[in-house]
Design a protein around this motif. Structure first.
Motif, PDB file in Angstrom:
ATOM      1  N   GLU A 181      11.652  -5.833 -11.298  1.00 42.57           N
ATOM      2  CA  GLU A 181      12.255  -5.041 -10.020  1.00 42.57           C
ATOM      3  C   GLU A 181      13.527  -5.075 -10.110  1.00 42.57           C
ATOM      4  N   PRO A 182      14.001  -4.003  -9.549  1.00 42.11           N
ATOM      5  CA  PRO A 182      15.639  -3.829  -9.532  1.00 42.11           C
ATOM      6  C   PRO A 182      15.869  -5.146  -8.563  1.00 42.11           C
ATOM      7  N   PHE A 183      17.369  -5.429  -8.589  1.00 42.11           N
ATOM      8  CA  PHE A 183      17.683  -6.929  -7.881  1.00 42.11           C
ATOM      9  C   PHE A 183      18.405  -5.850  -6.847  1.00 42.11           C
ATOM     10  N   ARG A 184      18.378  -6.623  -5.691  1.00 40.64           N
ATOM     11  CA  ARG A 184      18.875  -6.161  -4.544  1.00 40.64           C
ATOM     12  C   ARG A 184      20.405  -6.529  -4.557  1.00 40.64           C
ATOM     13  N   PRO A 185      21.410  -5.692  -4.107  1.00 44.28           N
ATOM     14  CA  PRO A 185      22.842  -5.990  -4.342  1.00 44.28           C
ATOM     15  C   PRO A 185      23.301  -7.448  -3.990  1.00 44.28           C
ATOM     16  N   LEU A 186      24.069  -8.172  -4.505  1.00 46.09           N
ATOM     17  CA  LEU A 186      24.467  -9.479  -4.144  1.00 46.09           C
ATOM     18  C   LEU A 186      24.928  -9.480  -2.532  1.00 46.09           C
ATOM     19  N   THR A 187      25.712  -8.597  -2.246  1.00 49.15           N
ATOM     20  CA  THR A 187      26.213  -8.545  -1.069  1.00 49.15           C
ATOM     21  C   THR A 187      25.186  -8.280   0.143  1.00 49.15           C
ATOM     22  N   ASP A 188      24.146  -7.602  -0.136  1.00 49.42           N
ATOM     23  CA  ASP A 188      22.790  -7.721   0.831  1.00 49.42           C
ATOM     24  C   ASP A 188      22.227  -9.150   0.940  1.00 49.42           C
ATOM     25  N   GLU A 189      22.243  -9.807  -0.340  1.00 54.79           N
ATOM     26  CA  GLU A 189      21.386 -11.232  -0.256  1.00 54.79           C
ATOM     27  C   GLU A 189      22.520 -12.194   0.481  1.00 54.79           C
ATOM     28  N   VAL A 190      23.713 -12.146   0.159  1.00 57.11           N
ATOM     29  CA  VAL A 190      24.624 -13.085   0.860  1.00 57.11           C
ATOM     30  C   VAL A 190      25.023 -12.852   2.280  1.00 57.11           C
ATOM     31  N   TYR A 191      25.201 -11.582   2.622  1.00 54.04           N
ATOM     32  CA  TYR A 191      25.615 -11.282   3.721  1.00 54.04           C
ATOM     33  C   TYR A 191      24.549 -10.416   4.879  1.00 54.04           C
ATOM     34  N   GLY A 192      23.572 -10.205   4.231  1.00 56.69           N
ATOM     35  CA  GLY A 192      22.448  -9.636   4.946  1.00 56.69           C
ATOM     36  C   GLY A 192      22.620  -7.997   4.903  1.00 56.69           C
ATOM     37  N   ARG A 193      21.758  -7.387   5.230  1.00 58.54           N
ATOM     38  CA  ARG A 193      21.365  -5.487   5.057  1.00 58.54           C
ATOM     39  C   ARG A 193      22.454  -5.036   6.072  1.00 58.54           C
ATOM     40  N   ASN A 194      22.487  -5.479   7.313  1.00 60.19           N
ATOM     41  CA  ASN A 194      23.513  -4.700   8.184  1.00 60.19           C
ATOM     42  C   ASN A 194      24.839  -5.297   8.570  1.00 60.19           C
ATOM     43  N   GLN A 195      25.258  -5.971   7.541  1.00 57.92           N
ATOM     44  CA  GLN A 195      26.523  -6.589   7.649  1.00 57.92           C
ATOM     45  C   GLN A 195      27.685  -5.134   6.906  1.00 57.92           C
ATOM     46  N   PRO A 196      28.906  -5.067   7.412  1.00 53.69           N
ATOM     47  CA  PRO A 196      29.847  -4.057   7.137  1.00 53.69           C
ATOM     48  C   PRO A 196      30.329  -4.444   5.642  1.00 53.69           C
TER      49      PRO A 196
END
Length: 82
Positions: free
Chosen positions: A67-82
């Motif tokens: 499966e495609p990986f989620r972007p690392l920024t989503d994993e580290v900072y969460g989806r709703n972060q700027p």
């Protein structure tokens, strides 16, 4: 029919400051093969994926996935972060 294997190899390699050449030599592959894997042009064999994972000291699923990986920024900072 072969399914694409997604990977984070380029990200981890850059983070650890490991060249394609030195990774290839350590795992017994050609440096161009590492590039093909990083670009998604070649799926590594199970043996090669395990050798690469062992080199970095990471579980194979941290580097490779069907499966495609989620972007690392989503994993580290969460989806709703700027």
């Amino acid at each position: 029919m072969s399914e694409q294997v997604h990977n984070r190899l380029a990200v981890v390699r850059a983070e650890r400051k490991v060249s394609r050449q030195s990774l290839a030599e350590a795992v017994g592959a050609h440096y161009q093969t590492i590039g093909y894997i990083e670009r998604g042009q070649y799926n590594p064999s199970l043996d090669l994926a395990l050798r690469i994972s062992k080199f970095f000291g990471l579980p194979v699923e941290a580097l490779f996935s069907l499966e495609p990986f989620r972007p690392l920024t989503d994993e580290v900072y969460g989806r709703n972060q700027p």
